[in-house]
Write a protein that holds these residues in place. Structure first.
Motif, mmCIF file in Angstrom:
data_model
loop_
_atom_site.group_PDB
_atom_site.id
_atom_site.type_symbol
_atom_site.label_atom_id
_atom_site.label_comp_id
_atom_site.label_asym_id
_atom_site.label_seq_id
_atom_site.Cartn_x
_atom_site.Cartn_y
_atom_site.Cartn_z
ATOM 1 N N THR A 84 1.044 -1.068 0.169
ATOM 2 C CA THR A 84 -0.078 0.228 -0.184
ATOM 3 C C THR A 84 0.990 1.250 0.303
ATOM 4 O O THR A 84 1.035 2.086 -0.411
ATOM 5 N N LEU A 85 2.216 0.751 0.822
ATOM 6 C CA LEU A 85 2.344 2.723 1.021
ATOM 7 C C LEU A 85 3.658 2.194 -0.546
ATOM 8 O O LEU A 85 2.884 3.748 -0.869
ATOM 9 N N ILE A 86 4.346 1.203 -1.229
ATOM 10 C CA ILE A 86 4.512 1.620 -2.019
ATOM 11 C C ILE A 86 3.767 2.300 -3.408
ATOM 12 O O ILE A 86 4.107 2.669 -4.066
ATOM 13 N N ASP A 87 2.822 2.092 -3.996
ATOM 14 C CA ASP A 87 2.054 2.285 -4.686
ATOM 15 C C ASP A 87 1.690 3.490 -4.836
ATOM 16 O O ASP A 87 1.323 4.050 -5.135
ATOM 17 N N TRP A 88 1.559 3.699 -2.917
ATOM 18 C CA TRP A 88 0.962 4.849 -2.839
ATOM 19 C C TRP A 88 2.055 6.216 -3.342
ATOM 20 O O TRP A 88 2.078 7.066 -3.940
ATOM 21 N N ASN A 89 3.673 5.440 -2.490
ATOM 22 C CA ASN A 89 4.750 6.558 -3.561
ATOM 23 C C ASN A 89 4.823 6.432 -4.990
ATOM 24 O O ASN A 89 5.322 7.605 -5.420
ATOM 25 N N VAL A 90 4.360 5.063 -5.101
ATOM 26 C CA VAL A 90 4.358 4.980 -7.107
ATOM 27 C C VAL A 90 3.453 6.252 -7.487
ATOM 28 O O VAL A 90 4.396 7.407 -8.647
ATOM 29 N N ALA A 91 2.516 6.082 -7.498
ATOM 30 C CA ALA A 91 1.961 7.060 -8.006
ATOM 31 C C ALA A 91 2.074 8.497 -7.189
ATOM 32 O O ALA A 91 1.735 9.816 -8.352
ATOM 33 N N PHE A 92 2.249 9.423 -5.893
ATOM 34 C CA PHE A 92 2.642 10.641 -6.028
ATOM 35 C C PHE A 92 3.956 10.840 -6.706
ATOM 36 O O PHE A 92 4.021 11.308 -7.259
ATOM 37 N N GLU A 93 4.946 9.765 -6.699
ATOM 38 C CA GLU A 93 6.505 10.283 -7.554
ATOM 39 C C GLU A 93 5.840 10.056 -9.090
ATOM 40 O O GLU A 93 6.075 10.986 -9.167
#
Length: 105
Positions: A84-93
């Motif tokens: 979940t954290l990674i998915d959010w970070n990828v989307a943010f980037e």
């Protein structure tokens, strides 16, 4: 704030809630620090496609899962949290990089 007790020393629900609240605050501070690195990564990357690195993600999740299990945490729980954290970070980037490129055009 009340003193945080060790789990075995908690005799009331309030003791446990106090400890969990303290840990949640620590987690938030850690996630906020982690986000500073994600923001910096978004500044360094040159294209939104760079935000998703499947091999890096799978290697990282496997390591997190293994370490979680070594610490007595359910691997599934740790994996779900990190994905979940990674998915959010990828989307943010991706959003951040795309917005920067838009401004540069």
């Amino acid at each position: 704030m009340s003193e945080v007790k060790q789990p075995a020393d908690c005799v009331r629900k309030a003791d446990i809630r106090t400890a969990i609240d303290a840990l949640d605050e620590e987690l938030l501070q850690i996630f906020a620090r982690r986000q500073l690195y994600v923001r910096r990564m978004a500044e360094i990357k040159q294209h939104p496609d760079e935000a998703f690195d499947h091999e890096r993600i799978e290697t990282m999740v496997s390591a997190i899962r293994l370490r979680a299990e070594e610490l007595g945490l359910e691997g599934d729980q740790a994996e779900q949290v990190w994905r979940t954290l990674i998915d959010w970070n990828v989307a943010f980037e991706k959003r951040t990089i795309a917005a920067r490129l838009e401004v540069q055009d």
